[in-house]
Design an enzyme around this catalytic site. Structure first.
Site, PDB file in Angstrom:
ATOM      1  N   PHE A   1      -5.254   7.760   6.803  1.00 37.99           N
ATOM      2  CA  PHE A   1      -5.584   6.457   7.090  1.00 37.99           C
ATOM      3  C   PHE A   1      -4.628   5.171   6.852  1.00 37.99           C
ATOM      4  O   PHE A   1      -4.798   4.027   7.276  1.00 37.99           O
ATOM      5  CB  PHE A   1      -6.989   5.730   6.312  1.00 37.99           C
ATOM      6  CG  PHE A   1      -6.552   5.999   4.854  1.00 37.99           C
ATOM      7  CD1 PHE A   1      -6.221   4.782   4.130  1.00 37.99           C
ATOM      8  CD2 PHE A   1      -7.228   6.989   3.996  1.00 37.99           C
ATOM      9  CE1 PHE A   1      -6.036   4.843   2.763  1.00 37.99           C
ATOM     10  CE2 PHE A   1      -6.983   6.998   2.662  1.00 37.99           C
ATOM     11  CZ  PHE A   1      -6.732   5.838   2.030  1.00 37.99           C
TER      12      PHE A   1
ATOM     13  N   ARG B   1     -13.925  -4.273 -10.290  1.00 36.99           N
ATOM     14  CA  ARG B   1     -14.326  -3.140  -9.421  1.00 36.99           C
ATOM     15  C   ARG B   1     -15.878  -3.001  -9.417  1.00 36.99           C
ATOM     16  O   ARG B   1     -16.453  -2.646  -8.407  1.00 36.99           O
ATOM     17  CB  ARG B   1     -13.618  -1.773 -10.137  1.00 36.99           C
ATOM     18  CG  ARG B   1     -12.096  -2.149  -9.768  1.00 36.99           C
ATOM     19  CD  ARG B   1     -11.379  -0.854 -10.218  1.00 36.99           C
ATOM     20  NE  ARG B   1     -11.658   0.452  -9.268  1.00 36.99           N
ATOM     21  CZ  ARG B   1     -11.023   0.537  -8.105  1.00 36.99           C
ATOM     22  NH1 ARG B   1     -10.085  -0.245  -7.490  1.00 36.99           N
ATOM     23  NH2 ARG B   1     -11.208   1.657  -7.508  1.00 36.99           N
TER      24      ARG B   1
ATOM     25  N   THR C   1     -15.613   1.888  -2.573  1.00 35.81           N
ATOM     26  CA  THR C   1     -14.878   1.516  -1.584  1.00 35.81           C
ATOM     27  C   THR C   1     -15.357   1.699  -0.134  1.00 35.81           C
ATOM     28  O   THR C   1     -15.223   0.837   0.783  1.00 35.81           O
ATOM     29  CB  THR C   1     -13.652   2.515  -1.404  1.00 35.81           C
ATOM     30  OG1 THR C   1     -12.877   2.496  -2.832  1.00 35.81           O
ATOM     31  CG2 THR C   1     -12.727   2.476  -0.302  1.00 35.81           C
TER      32      THR C   1
ATOM     33  N   TYR D   1       0.804  -1.390  -0.039  1.00 37.49           N
ATOM     34  CA  TYR D   1      -0.077  -0.002  -0.218  1.00 37.49           C
ATOM     35  C   TYR D   1       0.840   1.132  -0.008  1.00 37.49           C
ATOM     36  O   TYR D   1       0.373   2.297   0.408  1.00 37.49           O
ATOM     37  CB  TYR D   1      -0.910   0.068   1.212  1.00 37.49           C
ATOM     38  CG  TYR D   1      -2.282  -0.946   1.127  1.00 37.49           C
ATOM     39  CD1 TYR D   1      -3.061  -0.509  -0.105  1.00 37.49           C
ATOM     40  CD2 TYR D   1      -2.406  -1.769   1.948  1.00 37.49           C
ATOM     41  CE1 TYR D   1      -4.282  -1.209   0.024  1.00 37.49           C
ATOM     42  CE2 TYR D   1      -3.661  -2.685   1.580  1.00 37.49           C
ATOM     43  CZ  TYR D   1      -4.688  -2.264   0.415  1.00 37.49           C
ATOM     44  OH  TYR D   1      -5.822  -3.316   0.455  1.00 37.49           O
TER      45      TYR D   1
ATOM     46  N   ARG E   1     -19.133  -5.355  -1.422  1.00 37.21           N
ATOM     47  CA  ARG E   1     -19.143  -4.737  -0.404  1.00 37.21           C
ATOM     48  C   ARG E   1     -20.281  -4.100   0.385  1.00 37.21           C
ATOM     49  O   ARG E   1     -20.486  -4.204   1.412  1.00 37.21           O
ATOM     50  CB  ARG E   1     -18.208  -3.527  -0.762  1.00 37.21           C
ATOM     51  CG  ARG E   1     -16.807  -3.683  -0.858  1.00 37.21           C
ATOM     52  CD  ARG E   1     -16.083  -2.635  -1.387  1.00 37.21           C
ATOM     53  NE  ARG E   1     -14.539  -2.878  -1.512  1.00 37.21           N
ATOM     54  CZ  ARG E   1     -13.603  -2.101  -2.408  1.00 37.21           C
ATOM     55  NH1 ARG E   1     -14.090  -1.362  -3.185  1.00 37.21           N
ATOM     56  NH2 ARG E   1     -12.356  -2.208  -2.183  1.00 37.21           N
TER      57      ARG E   1
ATOM     58  N   ASN F   1     -13.439  -3.655   4.474  1.00 35.86           N
ATOM     59  CA  ASN F   1     -14.249  -3.375   3.208  1.00 35.86           C
ATOM     60  C   ASN F   1     -14.013  -4.864   2.420  1.00 35.86           C
ATOM     61  O   ASN F   1     -14.226  -4.731   1.230  1.00 35.86           O
ATOM     62  CB  ASN F   1     -14.390  -2.166   2.331  1.00 35.86           C
ATOM     63  CG  ASN F   1     -12.962  -2.087   1.604  1.00 35.86           C
ATOM     64  OD1 ASN F   1     -11.983  -2.895   1.963  1.00 35.86           O
ATOM     65  ND2 ASN F   1     -12.559  -1.016   0.843  1.00 35.86           N
TER      66      ASN F   1
HETATM   67  P1  CMP Z   1      -8.480  -0.659  -1.041  1.00 37.43           P
HETATM   68  O1  CMP Z   1      -9.061  -0.867  -2.471  1.00 37.43           O
HETATM   69  O2  CMP Z   1      -7.939  -1.825  -0.617  1.00 37.43           O
HETATM   70  O3  CMP Z   1      -7.212   0.564  -0.967  1.00 37.43           O
HETATM   71  C1  CMP Z   1      -6.920   1.327  -0.022  1.00 37.43           C
HETATM   72  C2  CMP Z   1      -7.641   1.103   1.070  1.00 37.43           C
HETATM   73  O4  CMP Z   1      -7.714   1.848   2.209  1.00 37.43           O
HETATM   74  C3  CMP Z   1      -9.283   0.834   0.844  1.00 37.43           C
HETATM   75  O5  CMP Z   1      -9.617  -0.158  -0.023  1.00 37.43           O
HETATM   76  C4  CMP Z   1      -9.855   0.994   2.100  1.00 37.43           C
HETATM   77  O6  CMP Z   1     -10.239  -0.138   2.692  1.00 37.43           O
HETATM   78  C5  CMP Z   1      -8.820   1.877   3.015  1.00 37.43           C
HETATM   79  N1  CMP Z   1      -9.328   3.009   3.483  1.00 37.43           N
HETATM   80  C6  CMP Z   1      -9.478   3.377   4.798  1.00 37.43           C
HETATM   81  N2  CMP Z   1      -9.993   4.428   5.016  1.00 37.43           N
HETATM   82  C7  CMP Z   1     -10.038   5.220   3.766  1.00 37.43           C
HETATM   83  C8  CMP Z   1     -10.448   6.467   3.221  1.00 37.43           C
HETATM   84  N3  CMP Z   1     -10.818   7.357   3.978  1.00 37.43           N
HETATM   85  N4  CMP Z   1     -10.353   6.599   1.849  1.00 37.43           N
HETATM   86  C9  CMP Z   1     -10.285   5.415   1.223  1.00 37.43           C
HETATM   87  N5  CMP Z   1      -9.928   4.359   1.470  1.00 37.43           N
HETATM   88  C10 CMP Z   1      -9.738   4.113   2.798  1.00 37.43           C
END
Ligand code: CMP
Length: 140
Positions: free
Chosen positions: A59, A87, A93, A51, A104, A114
């Site tokens: 976050f 997606r 998300t 990440y 989700r 998620n």
């Molecule tokens: P993912 O697609 O795994 O990519 C980054 C992850 O950060 C996202 O899914 C979310 O699970 C997590 N995340 C936590 N807080 C936030 C936020 N405020 N905005 C976007 N992603 C978030």
């Protein structure tokens, strides 16, 4: 449309609740094929590296803690337009904004927990697939 490959991760909130099969049924039911799969428990360094693009986001620390809180299932999904299709199957998300029938909407606990990750572009898919899999692991 061309056949694409995309990286999916079933996250710790979903493995904890035994949802791997239910989530894979969504992928396969929508016409995506699982052509590589691997269950693993990420280390902090591995989650931080995966990440890294989010390292500056507020976050990030919580995201890494969550992703190492239990096992994940990393997979390569293949199919026509697989990146966008995955997606669509995942939904937004934030599960509060996800469409009915998406993973989700049905399974996610929160924006952090998620249930699934999916690559968001061809470049990300190539990079993320190579993070978890060697060519020999991918069986079309
Ligand atoms: P993912 O697609 O795994 O990519 C980054 C992850 O950060 C996202 O899914 C979310 O699970 C997590 N995340 C936590 N807080 C936030 C936020 N405020 N905005 C976007 N992603 C978030």
């Amino acid at each position: 449309m061309t056949i694409e490959h995309t990286l999916s991760i079933i996250k710790p909130d979903a493995t904890r609740r035994n949802l791997t099969g239910a989530i894979n049924a969504k992928f396969e039911g929508a016409g995506l094929s699982i052509i590589a799969t691997r269950r693993l428990h990420l280390t902090q360094a591995q989650a931080e590296a995966f990440y890294a693009v989010h390292a500056h986001r507020p976050f990030f620390k919580d995201l890494v803690s969550f992703m190492i809180s239990g096992p994940v299932v990393a997979q390569v999904l293949a199919g026509e337009g697989a990146i966008l299709k995955n997606r669509d199957i995942m939904g937004a998300t934030n599960p509060a904004n996800a469409e009915p029938g998406t993973i989700r909407k049905e399974f996610a606990e929160s924006i952090e927990a998620n249930s699934v990750h999916g690559s968001d572009s061809p470049e990300a898919a190539a990079q993320e697939i190579s993070y978890f899999f060697a060519g020999i692991d991918i069986v079309k």
